[in-house]
Design a protein around this motif. Structure first.
Motif, PDB file in Angstrom:
ATOM      1  N   ASP A 459     -62.524 -20.886  15.409  1.00 47.31           N
ATOM      2  CA  ASP A 459     -63.084 -22.144  14.876  1.00 47.31           C
ATOM      3  C   ASP A 459     -63.357 -23.130  16.011  1.00 47.31           C
ATOM      4  O   ASP A 459     -64.333 -23.874  15.990  1.00 47.31           O
ATOM      5  CB  ASP A 459     -62.200 -22.761  13.786  1.00 47.31           C
ATOM      6  CG  ASP A 459     -60.733 -22.889  14.174  1.00 47.31           C
ATOM      7  OD1 ASP A 459     -60.290 -22.218  15.125  1.00 47.31           O
ATOM      8  OD2 ASP A 459     -60.023 -23.673  13.506  1.00 47.31           O
ATOM      9  N   SER A 460     -62.505 -23.125  17.044  1.00 45.65           N
ATOM     10  CA  SER A 460     -62.777 -23.984  18.201  1.00 45.65           C
ATOM     11  C   SER A 460     -64.010 -23.486  18.941  1.00 45.65           C
ATOM     12  O   SER A 460     -64.944 -24.242  19.212  1.00 45.65           O
ATOM     13  CB  SER A 460     -61.574 -23.988  19.146  1.00 45.65           C
ATOM     14  OG  SER A 460     -61.958 -24.499  20.402  1.00 45.65           O
ATOM     15  N   PHE A 484     -63.312 -17.589  12.313  1.00 44.06           N
ATOM     16  CA  PHE A 484     -61.884 -17.360  12.055  1.00 44.06           C
ATOM     17  C   PHE A 484     -61.199 -18.728  12.062  1.00 44.06           C
ATOM     18  O   PHE A 484     -60.856 -19.264  13.117  1.00 44.06           O
ATOM     19  CB  PHE A 484     -61.290 -16.451  13.139  1.00 44.06           C
ATOM     20  CG  PHE A 484     -61.439 -14.986  12.828  1.00 44.06           C
ATOM     21  CD1 PHE A 484     -62.411 -14.522  11.941  1.00 44.06           C
ATOM     22  CD2 PHE A 484     -60.596 -14.042  13.425  1.00 44.06           C
ATOM     23  CE1 PHE A 484     -62.546 -13.159  11.666  1.00 44.06           C
ATOM     24  CE2 PHE A 484     -60.719 -12.682  13.151  1.00 44.06           C
ATOM     25  CZ  PHE A 484     -61.689 -12.247  12.275  1.00 44.06           C
ATOM     26  N   ASN A 486     -58.434 -20.972  11.703  1.00 46.03           N
ATOM     27  CA  ASN A 486     -56.965 -21.132  11.656  1.00 46.03           C
ATOM     28  C   ASN A 486     -56.588 -22.594  11.945  1.00 46.03           C
ATOM     29  O   ASN A 486     -55.519 -22.880  12.453  1.00 46.03           O
ATOM     30  CB  ASN A 486     -56.277 -20.170  12.628  1.00 46.03           C
ATOM     31  CG  ASN A 486     -56.632 -20.458  14.075  1.00 46.03           C
ATOM     32  OD1 ASN A 486     -57.577 -21.203  14.353  1.00 46.03           O
ATOM     33  ND2 ASN A 486     -55.894 -19.871  15.007  1.00 46.03           N
ATOM     34  N   GLY A 488     -57.472 -24.615  14.211  1.00 50.39           N
ATOM     35  CA  GLY A 488     -57.292 -25.153  15.554  1.00 50.39           C
ATOM     36  C   GLY A 488     -57.429 -24.166  16.696  1.00 50.39           C
ATOM     37  O   GLY A 488     -57.837 -23.017  16.538  1.00 50.39           O
ATOM     38  N   ILE A 489     -57.109 -24.681  17.863  1.00 48.45           N
ATOM     39  CA  ILE A 489     -57.137 -23.928  19.106  1.00 48.45           C
ATOM     40  C   ILE A 489     -55.824 -23.149  19.215  1.00 48.45           C
ATOM     41  O   ILE A 489     -54.758 -23.767  19.252  1.00 48.45           O
ATOM     42  CB  ILE A 489     -57.295 -24.893  20.300  1.00 48.45           C
ATOM     43  CG1 ILE A 489     -58.620 -25.666  20.165  1.00 48.45           C
ATOM     44  CG2 ILE A 489     -57.215 -24.158  21.633  1.00 48.45           C
ATOM     45  CD1 ILE A 489     -58.841 -26.735  21.219  1.00 48.45           C
ATOM     46  N   TYR A 490     -55.907 -21.844  19.184  1.00 48.37           N
ATOM     47  CA  TYR A 490     -54.773 -20.909  19.233  1.00 48.37           C
ATOM     48  C   TYR A 490     -54.006 -20.851  17.907  1.00 48.37           C
ATOM     49  O   TYR A 490     -53.697 -19.800  17.389  1.00 48.37           O
ATOM     50  CB  TYR A 490     -53.778 -21.231  20.364  1.00 48.37           C
ATOM     51  CG  TYR A 490     -54.424 -21.514  21.697  1.00 48.37           C
ATOM     52  CD1 TYR A 490     -55.484 -20.743  22.172  1.00 48.37           C
ATOM     53  CD2 TYR A 490     -53.981 -22.563  22.505  1.00 48.37           C
ATOM     54  CE1 TYR A 490     -56.075 -21.005  23.397  1.00 48.37           C
ATOM     55  CE2 TYR A 490     -54.563 -22.825  23.732  1.00 48.37           C
ATOM     56  CZ  TYR A 490     -55.615 -22.052  24.180  1.00 48.37           C
ATOM     57  OH  TYR A 490     -56.182 -22.319  25.401  1.00 48.37           O
TER      58      TYR A 490
END
Ligand code: ADP
Ligand code: TZD
Ligand code: MG
Length: 576
Positions: A459-460, A484, A486, A488-490
């Motif tokens: 998504d990032s 994908f 989720n 956020g980042i990671y």
């Protein structure tokens, strides 16, 4: 050619056909087979885009130059011809520059053509519209940079740019065209004569016979040999020769990310699922179009095991040899010529040592078996394995689709899980691990190959180029984007404990990226289970309609920095 005709002379009425800078650039590009230009219009190149389109060049107009630049760079990788990006002066140029540097770093042929302001004003720093010394800024970031001041030099300049981009190690080239040049007029016949059709732009570079012999001797003497296929091998388009060589040698091979599919990941010699084992335990490693950079731990350290290795390297760039460790058998030349020379000199070749093959295949089959049940999970919310299990099957059923992939966990896990079956079907973040290539790559892949595109995006990662979904809809491209999501980042679970601001790595929870596609007339789907995801992707790939699927992932499923968390510096002050 411009058909403007003026009458000269008093009574004689000699008709003189004229052309101008606009048309000379277009004619020079067309003469050299440039079919598509990626860019963003504006002063001084707005009319250039219109005229290029009118002259039969496909002009793909983007929402941001960086995405147009990435499109041009991957067009270069996919076609072995320089991808062309066109930008306006100063800010447009700078937006395109990231992609030019990216092309150079990744060894993709690309030409960034940028309009620029008036030299006289720029050089005196008198504050022209979008003033900037673009040539000086571009120079350190590309293979070559040229500025054209006279219309009569356009033909030579375009020829030099093309040759510089594709010959030797491919890379980015900058071509600076000041506004005044476009309007410069010259006699049409002289203009036509000034154009240059580049002959043999990327000449074959034959390896020396003793280098071939040396390399084959080292490989023959190996007890635990390994071949690594990098994106240079994919770029070379020597697919049949590479396959024959790998199969005749019997040596296990490890594809780098964009080398996947040169031979299918399901090939009996593929060691992709036994990566750590083969890197650590091999005694001789032959690199074909792959550099010993960070992606291969520089050829040393724990990853490569305790025992010293012998490296053989095939590369077109002589300076690449010994860049990180000693190369005992350097083979300098183009991959097609080198691999064909190897094939011709191999004679009868012994089977690969049986105990080594057993070690590799046992490890590989073990790892594949361990992964299998995880890929079949039907968890809601989805985890990476459940979602990727579905996409893996879809790619297996549609091996000629192009897979674009970026993100952290989304990248690392997709790379490992999704098998590729054909060369140049997987394009991703490349040497820099760059976010933002997604939509530019998807657009160029659809246009250059005519194949359907599946973009698997964190998504990032998606956010860096997301506005180009409008471009995808405008040109009606067969691109299916799976975000994908989720949160956020990671991961989407970070919490800021000191203020009401969100933590730096998290995004709006429950965001609906699918609505972005709907805004421009494309298909948007919110998928919450592997079954829903599968249905939506298959539908998109069948219909060819621009589609964005918001795949809702468990925000806790990922890990920090995906597979490369070890590269994060540590602070002694940070509370664990
Ligand atoms: P990867 O990231 O897949 O390991 P790299 O980008 O590090 O691959 O390496 C690609 C290498 O391939 C570069 O060193 C480049 O010089 C080389 N290369 C590119 N095209 C050719 C070619 N046609 N022949 C030989 N070497 C090539
Ligand atoms: N900016 C640029 C141009 N490139 C980068 N690589 C980064 C920032 C740093 N970065 C990564 O290396 S991965 C990543 C960033 C911002 C995004 C990871 O989040 P994601 O993927 O949502 O794309 P996952 O699945 O949540 O890990
Ligand atoms: Mg994410």
């Amino acid at each position: 050619m411009a058909d403007a005709a003026v009458k000269q002379g008093p009574a004689a009425e000699v008709e003189q056909e004229l052309t101008d800078g606009f048309h000379l650039v277009i004619d020079a590009l067309k003469l050299n087979g440039v079919e598509t230009i990626y860019g963003v219009p504006g002063i001084p190149i707005t009319d250039f885009g219109r005229m290029a389109q009118a002259e039969g060049i496909r002009v793909i107009s983007f929402r941001h130059e960086q995405n147009a630049g990435y499109a041009a760079s991957i067009a270069g990788f996919l076609t072995k011809k320089p991808g062309v990006c066109l930008t306006v002066s100063a800010p447009g140029f700078l937006n395109g520059l990231t992609a030019l540097a990216h092309a150079t770093t990744n060894c993709f042929p690309m030409i960034l053509i940028s309009g620029s302001s008036e030299r006289e004003v720029v050089d005196l720093q008198q504050g022209d519209y979008e003033e900037m010394d673009q040539l000086a800024i571009a120079k350190p970031l590309c293979k070559a940079a040229f500025r054209v001041l006279h219309a009569a030099d356009i033909g030579i300049a375009v020829a030099r740019a093309i040759r510089a981009a594709v010959s030797g190690r491919p890379g980015g080239v900058y071509l600076d065209l000041p506004a005044k040049l476009f309007g410069q007029v010259m006699d049409a016949t002289a203009g036509k004569k000034s154009l240059v059709k580049v002959i043999d732009a990327a000449p074959a570079q034959l390896p020396a016979p003793d280098a071939i012999k040396r390399a084959l001797d080292v490989l023959k003497g190996a007890k635990r040999p390994l071949i690594i296929l990098g994106k240079g091998a994919a770029y070379a388009q020597a697919d049949d020769a590479i396959r024959s060589f790998v199969e005749k040698s019997g040596v296990p091979f490890l594809p780098m990310s964009m080398g996947k599919g040169l031979l299918p990941d399901t090939h009996p010699q593929c060691a992709g699922a036994a990566r750590s084992t083969v890197l650590a335990q091999s005694d001789v490693v032959m690199l074909i179009g792959a550099r010993l950079n960070w992606l291969l731990s520089h050829g040393k350290g724990k990853t490569w095991g305790a025992e010293p290795k012998k490296f053989i390297q095939i590369d077109i760039e002589p300076k690449e040899m010994d860049s990180n460790v000693e190369i005992v058998a350097p083979v300098v030349g183009d991959i097609g010529s080198c691999v064909n020379a190897m094939l011709a000199a191999m004679g009868t070749w012994p089977a690969a040592p049986a105990d080594w093959m057993k070690t590799v295949t046992t490890k590989r089959d073990e790892n594949v078996a361990k992964m299998a049940p995880r890929l079949m999970n039907n968890n809601v919310p989805m985890d990476y394995h459940g979602a990727l299990g579905v996409l893996r099957t879809i790619v297996k059923e549609r091996p000629d689709a192009i897979l674009v992939n970026e993100g952290a966990n989304t990248l690392d896990l997709a790379r490992g899980i999704i098998d590729m079956y054909q060369p140049r079907k997987r394009i991703d973040v490349g040497t820099w691990g760059i976010m933002g290539i997604g939509m530019g790559y998807s657009i160029a892949a659809a246009i250059e190959t005519g194949k359907p595109v599946l973009a698997i995006e964190g998504d990032s990662a998606f956010g860096f180029s997301g506005m180009e979904v409008e471009t995808i809809c405008r040109y009606k491209l067969p691109v299916c984007i799976v975000v994908f999501n989720n949160d956020g980042i990671y991961r989407g679970t970070d919490v800021n404990s000191v203020s009401s601001d969100p933590a730096p790595t998290v995004f709006v929870k429950g965001a609906r990226y699918d609505k972005m596609m709907e805004a421009f007339g494309g298909v948007g789907v919110n998928a919450t289970s592997p079954d829903e995801l599968k249905r939506a992707v298959n539908e998109a790939m069948d219909s060819g309609k621009p589609t964005l699927i918001n795949a809702v992932l468990d925000p806790a499923a990922g890990s920090e920095s995906g597979r490369i968390g070890n590269l994060n510096p540590q602070s002694v002050l940070r509370k664990k």
